[in-house]
Design a protein around this motif. Structure first.
Motif, PDB file in Angstrom:
ATOM      1  N   LYS A 253     -49.244 -26.758  37.248  1.00  0.00           N
ATOM      2  CA  LYS A 253     -47.852 -26.307  37.365  1.00  0.00           C
ATOM      3  C   LYS A 253     -47.583 -25.098  36.477  1.00  0.00           C
ATOM      4  N   ARG A 254     -48.368 -24.934  35.431  1.00  0.00           N
ATOM      5  CA  ARG A 254     -48.211 -23.787  34.530  1.00  0.00           C
ATOM      6  C   ARG A 254     -49.063 -22.599  34.970  1.00  0.00           C
ATOM      7  N   GLY A 255     -49.738 -22.728  36.101  1.00  0.00           N
ATOM      8  CA  GLY A 255     -50.406 -21.576  36.697  1.00  0.00           C
ATOM      9  C   GLY A 255     -51.853 -21.331  36.353  1.00  0.00           C
ATOM     10  N   ILE A 256     -52.616 -22.384  36.004  1.00  0.00           N
ATOM     11  CA  ILE A 256     -54.037 -22.145  35.755  1.00  0.00           C
ATOM     12  C   ILE A 256     -54.700 -21.698  37.065  1.00  0.00           C
ATOM     13  N   ASP A 257     -55.797 -20.955  36.938  1.00  0.00           N
ATOM     14  CA  ASP A 257     -56.507 -20.467  38.119  1.00  0.00           C
ATOM     15  C   ASP A 257     -57.526 -21.466  38.635  1.00  0.00           C
ATOM     16  N   ASP A 258     -58.101 -22.251  37.732  1.00  0.00           N
ATOM     17  CA  ASP A 258     -59.154 -23.185  38.125  1.00  0.00           C
ATOM     18  C   ASP A 258     -59.303 -24.221  37.021  1.00  0.00           C
TER      19      ASP A 258
ATOM     20  N   GLY B 255     -58.820 -26.059  26.692  1.00  0.00           N
ATOM     21  CA  GLY B 255     -59.037 -27.495  26.774  1.00  0.00           C
ATOM     22  C   GLY B 255     -58.331 -28.226  25.648  1.00  0.00           C
ATOM     23  N   CYS B 256     -58.124 -29.511  25.849  1.00  0.00           N
ATOM     24  CA  CYS B 256     -57.495 -30.376  24.847  1.00  0.00           C
ATOM     25  C   CYS B 256     -58.298 -31.660  24.730  1.00  0.00           C
ATOM     26  N   ALA B 257     -58.813 -31.908  23.542  1.00  0.00           N
ATOM     27  CA  ALA B 257     -59.553 -33.148  23.292  1.00  0.00           C
ATOM     28  C   ALA B 257     -58.566 -34.295  23.118  1.00  0.00           C
ATOM     29  N   GLU B 258     -59.094 -35.508  23.105  1.00  0.00           N
ATOM     30  CA  GLU B 258     -58.270 -36.678  22.828  1.00  0.00           C
ATOM     31  C   GLU B 258     -57.757 -36.582  21.394  1.00  0.00           C
ATOM     32  N   GLY B 259     -56.636 -37.144  21.132  1.00  0.00           N
ATOM     33  CA  GLY B 259     -56.157 -37.183  19.758  1.00  0.00           C
ATOM     34  C   GLY B 259     -54.969 -36.280  19.529  1.00  0.00           C
TER      35      GLY B 259
ATOM     36  N   HIS C 295     -52.374 -10.673  33.374  1.00  0.00           N
ATOM     37  CA  HIS C 295     -53.520 -10.233  34.174  1.00  0.00           C
ATOM     38  C   HIS C 295     -54.726 -11.160  34.025  1.00  0.00           C
ATOM     39  N   MET C 296     -54.713 -12.003  33.004  1.00  0.00           N
ATOM     40  CA  MET C 296     -55.871 -12.810  32.619  1.00  0.00           C
ATOM     41  C   MET C 296     -55.951 -14.096  33.441  1.00  0.00           C
ATOM     42  N   GLY C 297     -57.167 -14.501  33.802  1.00  0.00           N
ATOM     43  CA  GLY C 297     -57.389 -15.766  34.478  1.00  0.00           C
ATOM     44  C   GLY C 297     -57.477 -16.905  33.476  1.00  0.00           C
ATOM     45  N   VAL C 298     -57.108 -18.101  33.911  1.00  0.00           N
ATOM     46  CA  VAL C 298     -57.127 -19.272  33.022  1.00  0.00           C
ATOM     47  C   VAL C 298     -57.906 -20.401  33.693  1.00  0.00           C
ATOM     48  N   ILE C 299     -58.862 -20.959  32.942  1.00  0.00           N
ATOM     49  CA  ILE C 299     -59.645 -22.114  33.397  1.00  0.00           C
ATOM     50  C   ILE C 299     -59.390 -23.265  32.434  1.00  0.00           C
ATOM     51  N   LEU C 300     -59.052 -24.423  32.968  1.00  0.00           N
ATOM     52  CA  LEU C 300     -58.831 -25.630  32.171  1.00  0.00           C
ATOM     53  C   LEU C 300     -60.107 -26.449  32.130  1.00  0.00           C
ATOM     54  N   MET C 301     -60.543 -26.819  30.930  1.00  0.00           N
ATOM     55  CA  MET C 301     -61.625 -27.794  30.767  1.00  0.00           C
ATOM     56  C   MET C 301     -60.939 -29.145  30.630  1.00  0.00           C
ATOM     57  N   VAL C 302     -61.147 -30.028  31.597  1.00  0.00           N
ATOM     58  CA  VAL C 302     -60.418 -31.290  31.630  1.00  0.00           C
ATOM     59  C   VAL C 302     -61.386 -32.468  31.533  1.00  0.00           C
ATOM     60  N   ARG C 303     -61.004 -33.427  30.700  1.00  0.00           N
ATOM     61  CA  ARG C 303     -61.788 -34.653  30.559  1.00  0.00           C
ATOM     62  C   ARG C 303     -61.424 -35.612  31.690  1.00  0.00           C
ATOM     63  N   PRO C 304     -62.322 -36.558  32.022  1.00  0.00           N
ATOM     64  CA  PRO C 304     -62.084 -37.439  33.177  1.00  0.00           C
ATOM     65  C   PRO C 304     -60.768 -38.216  33.145  1.00  0.00           C
TER      66      PRO C 304
END
Length: 160
Positions: free
Chosen positions: A113-118, A72-76, A93-102
């Protein structure tokens, strides 16, 4: 620079939910306090590790010891999107989950586009996060092993 941090808290008393899935999780967010909180809620213990800096995350990713990377990436501060590229290269082999702010729709698209899984929208219900981690880890366990050669993958070096 503070280095990687094993989450501590309530999850350590019950050995953590991550261990129940036989899943090891690396958590990174530019807001380190938030990343630590997420790791604690995921179960803490040795199966959930927080990387405080992008370079720490790269070093940990290079070990190949994680099933899921929660990013995830916070504001700032600028978002280190190159870290996702490193994750795919160092631990395909690893899965990637993005924590996204609204308000981070553009970031979500870039990460897809960089291939996150969810992805998961913040604020999230912890049960939803646990289900996503379990689902991504399971899909990755069932997926065929990544190819050793091919475009962008390391191959044999020339002897010249």
């Amino acid at each position: 620079m503070s280095g990687p941090d094993v989450a501590s808290g309530p999850g350590q008393r019950d050995k953590g939910r991550c261990i129940m899935w036989m899943t090891s999780v690396l958590v990174f967010d530019t807001d380190t306090a938030f990343a630590r909180h997420v790791a604690e809620l995921l179960g803490g213990g040795s199966a959930c590790v927080v990387a405080a800096e992008p370079d720490d995350a790269r070093r940990l990713l290079a070990t190949g010891g994680f099933s899921v990377f929660v990013f995830g990436c916070a504001e700032g501060p600028p978002c280190p999107l190159g870290l996702l590229d490193s994750a795919r290269r160092l631990a395909p082999h690893m899965g990637v989950i993005l924590m996204v702010r609204p308000d981070q729709v553009r970031l979500s698209i870039q990460c897809m586009k960089r291939g996150i899984d969810d992805d998961i929208l913040i604020p999230f219900d912890m049960d939803s996060m646990l289900r996503k981690v379990a689902s991504v880890a399971q899909r990755r366990r069932l997926a065929p092993a990544p190819q050793a050669t091919g475009r962008g993958a390391p191959g044999p070096r020339d002897a010249s």
